[in-house]
Scaffold this motif. Structure first.
Motif, short mmCIF file in Angstrom:
data_model
loop_
_atom_site.label_atom_id
_atom_site.label_comp_id
_atom_site.label_asym_id
_atom_site.label_seq_id
_atom_site.Cartn_x
_atom_site.Cartn_y
_atom_site.Cartn_z
N ILE A 115 0.84 -1.20 0.00
CA ILE A 115 0.00 0.00 0.00
C ILE A 115 0.87 1.25 0.00
CG2 ILE A 115 -1.65 1.35 1.35
CD1 ILE A 115 -2.89 -1.29 2.27
N ARG A 116 1.91 1.25 0.84
CA ARG A 116 2.79 2.42 0.89
C ARG A 116 3.46 2.66 -0.47
NH1 ARG A 116 4.75 -0.14 6.08
NH2 ARG A 116 3.63 0.92 7.76
N ALA A 117 3.95 1.59 -1.09
CA ALA A 117 4.65 1.73 -2.37
C ALA A 117 3.72 2.26 -3.45
CB ALA A 117 5.24 0.38 -2.79
N VAL A 118 2.54 1.67 -3.56
CA VAL A 118 1.60 2.09 -4.61
C VAL A 118 1.10 3.51 -4.36
CG1 VAL A 118 -0.67 1.60 -5.62
CG2 VAL A 118 0.96 -0.26 -5.25
N ALA A 119 0.90 3.86 -3.09
CA ALA A 119 0.49 5.23 -2.78
C ALA A 119 1.54 6.25 -3.19
CB ALA A 119 0.20 5.36 -1.28
N GLU A 120 2.80 5.82 -3.19
CA GLU A 120 3.90 6.71 -3.58
C GLU A 120 4.17 6.68 -5.08
OE1 GLU A 120 7.17 5.42 -1.22
OE2 GLU A 120 6.34 6.20 0.67
N GLY A 121 3.38 5.90 -5.82
CA GLY A 121 3.53 5.85 -7.26
C GLY A 121 4.43 4.76 -7.78
N ALA A 122 4.84 3.84 -6.91
CA ALA A 122 5.69 2.73 -7.33
C ALA A 122 4.84 1.50 -7.63
CB ALA A 122 6.72 2.40 -6.25
N ALA A 123 5.47 0.46 -8.15
CA ALA A 123 4.82 -0.83 -8.35
C ALA A 123 5.26 -1.76 -7.24
CB ALA A 123 5.20 -1.41 -9.71
N TYR A 124 4.40 -2.74 -6.90
CA TYR A 124 4.76 -3.67 -5.84
C TYR A 124 4.18 -5.04 -6.14
CZ TYR A 124 5.71 -5.62 -1.25
OH TYR A 124 6.18 -6.40 -0.24
N LEU A 125 5.03 -6.07 -6.08
CA LEU A 125 4.60 -7.45 -6.23
C LEU A 125 4.93 -8.22 -4.96
CD1 LEU A 125 5.85 -8.42 -9.82
CD2 LEU A 125 3.66 -7.44 -9.18
N SER A 126 3.97 -9.01 -4.49
CA SER A 126 4.27 -9.95 -3.41
C SER A 126 5.46 -10.79 -3.85
CB SER A 126 3.06 -10.84 -3.17
OG SER A 126 3.41 -11.98 -2.42
N PRO A 127 6.40 -11.09 -2.96
CA PRO A 127 7.58 -11.88 -3.35
C PRO A 127 7.25 -13.16 -4.12
CG PRO A 127 7.90 -11.00 -1.17
CD PRO A 127 6.49 -10.65 -1.55
N LYS A 128 6.21 -13.87 -3.71
CA LYS A 128 5.85 -15.11 -4.42
C LYS A 128 5.32 -14.82 -5.81
CE LYS A 128 4.96 -18.02 -0.38
NZ LYS A 128 3.95 -18.84 0.36
N ILE A 129 4.56 -13.75 -5.96
CA ILE A 129 4.06 -13.39 -7.28
C ILE A 129 5.20 -12.87 -8.14
CG2 ILE A 129 2.55 -11.80 -8.54
CD1 ILE A 129 0.55 -12.03 -6.29
N ALA A 130 6.14 -12.13 -7.53
CA ALA A 130 7.31 -11.66 -8.27
C ALA A 130 8.10 -12.85 -8.81
CB ALA A 130 8.19 -10.79 -7.38
N LYS A 131 8.25 -13.88 -7.97
CA LYS A 131 8.96 -15.08 -8.41
C LYS A 131 8.25 -15.73 -9.58
CE LYS A 131 10.72 -19.54 -6.76
NZ LYS A 131 10.83 -20.46 -5.59
N TRP A 132 6.92 -15.80 -9.50
CA TRP A 132 6.13 -16.36 -10.61
C TRP A 132 6.34 -15.55 -11.88
CZ3 TRP A 132 2.52 -14.48 -13.94
CH2 TRP A 132 1.76 -15.40 -14.65
N ALA A 133 6.31 -14.22 -11.73
CA ALA A 133 6.47 -13.35 -12.90
C ALA A 133 7.85 -13.53 -13.53
CB ALA A 133 6.25 -11.90 -12.51
N ILE A 134 8.88 -13.58 -12.68
CA ILE A 134 10.24 -13.73 -13.19
C ILE A 134 10.41 -15.06 -13.91
CG2 ILE A 134 12.65 -14.00 -12.49
CD1 ILE A 134 12.10 -11.88 -10.35
N GLN A 135 9.80 -16.11 -13.37
CA GLN A 135 9.90 -17.43 -14.00
C GLN A 135 9.22 -17.45 -15.36
OE1 GLN A 135 8.21 -19.88 -10.93
NE2 GLN A 135 10.20 -20.35 -10.02
#
Length: 213
Positions: A115-135
């Motif tokens: 929430i903090r990251a997105v409120a500041e205009g950044a993107a944020y992925l849960s670590p497990k979802i980030a791992k899925w995306a990278i794979q």
């Protein structure tokens, strides 16, 4: 204060997330929705900083609700709440306009960070979802390299930092430029890459080799 709208068709889930957010005084839940259509209407009415959207909802699913919210209330950052049973929807969700992706079963600290990251205009992925995306990313993909090759040197610098998950303010500090200029660069990058959000841009940064996996 970060103003949050919560949308989920399960009352117990909404109550649980609301209770978790109540632990941190910087978060305020300004409205709750039980379906995607209501989420769009309440977002337009309350203009929250961040919208937490369940992917699977009646009347209008979270993916279509996210697309409508980012179109009509672009100031509101959208975070998709999902389970791994929804993994077939994750790839589609990346093009929905959402800036964040969190697991319902994740650590509450991930929710706060997202929430903090997105409120500041950044993107944020849960670590497990980030791992899925990278794979599912293909480093060195020719199409990604071609898209990135059309950017200016400064735009590639900005894209690499977007790929690292930095907000506009953080990118500005890193490159010694004002935040408004970063916003201009990010908008130009999204247009050049033909993507609608920072998450898709970050994935292209990975695919093009701008960010070390």
């Amino acid at each position: 204060m970060i103003r949050v709208l919560l949308a989920d068709d399960e009352p117990l889930t909404r109550a649980g997330v609301r209770a978790v957010l109540a632990v941190e005084p910087e978060f305020e839940v300004v409205a709750e929705a039980a379906d995607g259509h209501e989420a769009v209407q309440l977002t337009q009415a309350h203009q929250p900083d961040v919208v937490l959207l369940d992917i699977m909802m009646p009347k209008l699913d979270g993916l279509r609700a996210a697309a409508e919210i980012t179109r009509t209330v672009p100031r509101a950052g959208v975070i998709m709440l999902t389970t791994f049973s929804d993994d077939e929807h994750i790839a589609t969700a990346f093009s929905s306009g959402a800036s964040g992706f969190l697991l319902k079963t994740g650590d509450p600290r991930e929710l706060f960070a997202g929430i903090r990251a997105v409120a500041e205009g950044a993107a944020y992925l849960s670590p497990k979802i980030a791992k899925w995306a990278i794979q599912n990313v293909n480093p060195g993909r020719p199409e990604a390299r071609e898209l990135v090759g059309a950017l200016t040197a400064r735009e590639r610098e900005v894209l690499a930092l977007v790929g690292q998950g930095l907000s506009n303010a953080e990118i500005g500090k890193r490159l010694h430029i004002v935040e408004g200029t970063v916003k201009v660069f990010v908008s130009a990058i999204l247009r050049s890459l033909q993507v609608s959000n920072r998450v898709r841009a970050a994935i292209i940064a990975y695919e093009a080799g701008l960010v070390d996996l």
